[in-house]
Write an enzyme that holds these catalytic residues in place. Structure first.
Site, PDB file in Angstrom:
ATOM      1  N   ASP A  96       6.155  14.161   2.376  1.00 40.66           N
ATOM      2  CA  ASP A  96       5.781  15.176   1.389  1.00 40.66           C
ATOM      3  C   ASP A  96       6.120  16.540   1.974  1.00 40.66           C
ATOM      4  O   ASP A  96       6.434  16.660   3.155  1.00 40.66           O
ATOM      5  CB  ASP A  96       4.306  15.054   1.032  1.00 40.66           C
ATOM      6  CG  ASP A  96       3.417  15.329   2.214  1.00 40.66           C
ATOM      7  OD1 ASP A  96       3.943  15.697   3.289  1.00 40.66           O
ATOM      8  OD2 ASP A  96       2.209  15.173   2.082  1.00 40.66           O
ATOM      9  N   GLY A  98       4.259  19.094   2.413  1.00 34.25           N
ATOM     10  CA  GLY A  98       3.187  19.819   3.079  1.00 34.25           C
ATOM     11  C   GLY A  98       2.444  20.740   2.129  1.00 34.25           C
ATOM     12  O   GLY A  98       1.397  21.278   2.470  1.00 34.25           O
ATOM     13  N   ASP A 275       1.644   6.194  -3.898  1.00 31.61           N
ATOM     14  CA  ASP A 275       1.087   6.197  -2.544  1.00 31.61           C
ATOM     15  C   ASP A 275      -0.348   6.638  -2.659  1.00 31.61           C
ATOM     16  O   ASP A 275      -0.705   7.346  -3.606  1.00 31.61           O
ATOM     17  CB  ASP A 275       1.825   7.192  -1.641  1.00 31.61           C
ATOM     18  CG  ASP A 275       1.367   8.613  -1.898  1.00 31.61           C
ATOM     19  OD1 ASP A 275       1.792   9.194  -2.913  1.00 31.61           O
ATOM     20  OD2 ASP A 275       0.540   9.136  -1.128  1.00 31.61           O
ATOM     21  N   CYS A 313      -6.034 -14.638   0.032  1.00 32.89           N
ATOM     22  CA  CYS A 313      -5.133 -13.725   0.742  1.00 32.89           C
ATOM     23  C   CYS A 313      -4.535 -14.401   1.977  1.00 32.89           C
ATOM     24  O   CYS A 313      -5.270 -14.964   2.792  1.00 32.89           O
ATOM     25  CB  CYS A 313      -5.886 -12.470   1.150  1.00 32.89           C
ATOM     26  SG  CYS A 313      -4.880 -11.319   2.099  1.00 32.89           S
ATOM     27  N   CYS A 315      -3.139 -12.915   4.511  1.00 34.06           N
ATOM     28  CA  CYS A 315      -2.922 -11.956   5.612  1.00 34.06           C
ATOM     29  C   CYS A 315      -3.550 -12.458   6.917  1.00 34.06           C
ATOM     30  O   CYS A 315      -4.403 -13.348   6.925  1.00 34.06           O
ATOM     31  CB  CYS A 315      -3.429 -10.562   5.243  1.00 34.06           C
ATOM     32  SG  CYS A 315      -5.167 -10.260   5.608  1.00 34.06           S
ATOM     33  N   CYS A 318      -7.409 -12.484   6.971  1.00 27.07           N
ATOM     34  CA  CYS A 318      -8.058 -13.539   6.182  1.00 27.07           C
ATOM     35  C   CYS A 318      -7.780 -14.933   6.737  1.00 27.07           C
ATOM     36  O   CYS A 318      -8.594 -15.840   6.571  1.00 27.07           O
ATOM     37  CB  CYS A 318      -7.631 -13.438   4.726  1.00 27.07           C
ATOM     38  SG  CYS A 318      -8.209 -11.913   3.962  1.00 27.07           S
ATOM     39  N   HIS A 344      -5.641  -5.964   5.845  1.00 30.42           N
ATOM     40  CA  HIS A 344      -5.989  -6.691   4.621  1.00 30.42           C
ATOM     41  C   HIS A 344      -5.849  -5.821   3.364  1.00 30.42           C
ATOM     42  O   HIS A 344      -5.240  -6.238   2.384  1.00 30.42           O
ATOM     43  CB  HIS A 344      -7.397  -7.279   4.680  1.00 30.42           C
ATOM     44  CG  HIS A 344      -7.824  -7.749   3.327  1.00 30.42           C
ATOM     45  ND1 HIS A 344      -7.380  -8.943   2.796  1.00 30.42           N
ATOM     46  CD2 HIS A 344      -8.542  -7.132   2.346  1.00 30.42           C
ATOM     47  CE1 HIS A 344      -7.828  -9.060   1.554  1.00 30.42           C
ATOM     48  NE2 HIS A 344      -8.536  -7.969   1.264  1.00 30.42           N
TER      49      HIS A 344
HETATM   50 ZN   LIG Z   1      -6.350 -10.565   3.664  1.00 33.79          ZN
END
Ligand SMILES: [Zn+2]
Length: 380
Positions: A96, A98, A275, A313, A315, A318, A344
């Protein structure tokens, strides 16, 4: 930079595309993890780039011009090979301008036509950001996508103040764009600069701003000045007013949004990039997003919960740890908690974007959107 649209939802206009950058291809719609200080807090680059299905496989992250300008300084980063090399992140980076941070320093800044004078929040030193200097800083960093200096107002703002800020944003965008094109042709940079549509919460100002900026024929456009405290319906309305005016074949980036249940709403309005600090900040504060709703990990109910944080999930967090262990880490103030929680929450966001992308590609985005809306109604 080239943007390719692979599929469009016939009902909503949601798009699935590919953004070709100098540092790899970004599949859109995409959520970009925020790495303010050239680090996504608590998460190693290796984990950000880890492959699917378990890994995050982030293709683009954000970094913050204001913070890196103040510390360690863009010249130092340039000397060390640019931001990609400095932080060991070979994939795409968006920075960005700023502007948002400088305008948040309400007591510490002064706006003139030339730019913004501000005092560093670190040591009080005085600095000037101009449309040209913020482009130069971002080129020194070597970002793939640069943002021009813009004037972002708080909510609520008067129509008059919003108009003045919008007109200035347009003038600054023209100056920045011209400067960027000159510098890019001198250096052979393959970066892109996305002008930012401002106009606070006024549809007429958003339309006027978009009309002016479209004349720059930029490779992508951003919608800024949202998520500044306004009701969610207004953020959606401003997005809805703006996206149809932006070139269909260029990526559209809404800055600083949103809640998990809002992501599909933005995508349904033709947004390709988003974002937000929310998934990472909430993670550190112990608020975790799961397929069955929010988990506030400090709650006593998780004390002896041997199950995974989110059974759906894949990940690392998890697959490896229980809710009871995560709660223990949080209660004990252990730093591993932030890492596991951030991995996560980012996974939750990134996978949700991938589900949307897939739904658009197979012609099922409308059904996806309806299911998100129904579950939001149920949880209210
Ligand atoms: Zn997860």
């Amino acid at each position: 930079m080239r943007f390719e649209i692979l599929a469009t939802c016939p009902d909503t206009g949601a798009r699935a595309g590919l953004l070709h950058t100098a540092h790899g291809i970004v599949e859109t719609p995409v959520f970009m993890p925020v790495g303010t200080q050239a680090t996504v807090k608590g998460v190693m680059q290796r984990d950000l780039a880890a492959p699917l299905p378990e890994g995050l496989d982030a293709q683009i992250i954000l970094a913050n011009t204001y913070h890196l300008f103040l510390r360690p300084g863009h010249e130092l980063i340039r000397k060390l090979g640019g931001l990609h090399q400095f932080m060991s992140w070979p994939r795409a980076i968006l920075t960005d301008s700023g502007g948002f941070q400088v305008f948040s320093l309400s007591d510490l800044r002064k706006i003139t036509e030339e730019g913004v004078v501000f005092r560093s929040h670190l040591d009080g030193d005085r600095h000037l950001f101009t449309p040209q200097s913020t482009v130069d800083v971002q080129l020194a960093l070597g970002s793939d996508i640069l943002m021009p200096l813009d004037e972002c107002l708080e909510y609520p703002a008067s129509h008059e103040a919003a108009n003045v800020a919008m007109q200035r944003t347009v003038r600054w965008a023209r100056t920045a764009y011209e400067h960027f094109q000159t510098r890019a042709s001198e250096t052979g940079s393959r970066s892109a600069l996305f002008p930012i549509v401002q106009g606070s919460m006024f549809a007429d100002l958003r339309r006027a701003c978009a009309a002016e900026l479209v004349e720059l024929d930029a490779p992508g456009y951003a919608i800024g000045g949202l998520s500044v405290g306004e009701p969610r319906t207004l953020s959606m309305e401003m997005t809805e007013v703006t996206t149809p005016l932006l070139p269909h074949d260029r990526p559209r980036y809404v800055m600083g949004v949103g809640m998990p249940e809002e992501l599909a709403e933005y995508v349904a309005r033709g947004v390709d990039m988003m974002d937000c600090v929310l998934p990472s900040r909430n993670a550190r504060n112990g608020c975790l997003f799961t397929a069955s709703g929010r988990v506030i990990i400090k709650q006593a109910r998780y004390k002896d919960d041997a199950g995974p944080l989110d059974a759906e999930c894949p990940c690392l967090t998890c697959r490896t740890y229980s809710r009871a262990y995560l709660r223990h880490l949080f209660q004990a103030g252990e730093m591993l908690f932030s890492t596991l929680a951030t991995i996560h929450n980012l996974k939750y966001y990134l996978d949700m974007m991938r589900q949307m992308r897939q739904a658009i590609q197979v012609g099922r985005f409308r059904a996806y959107l309806d299911s998100v809306r129904n579950s939001a109604v149920e949880s209210n």
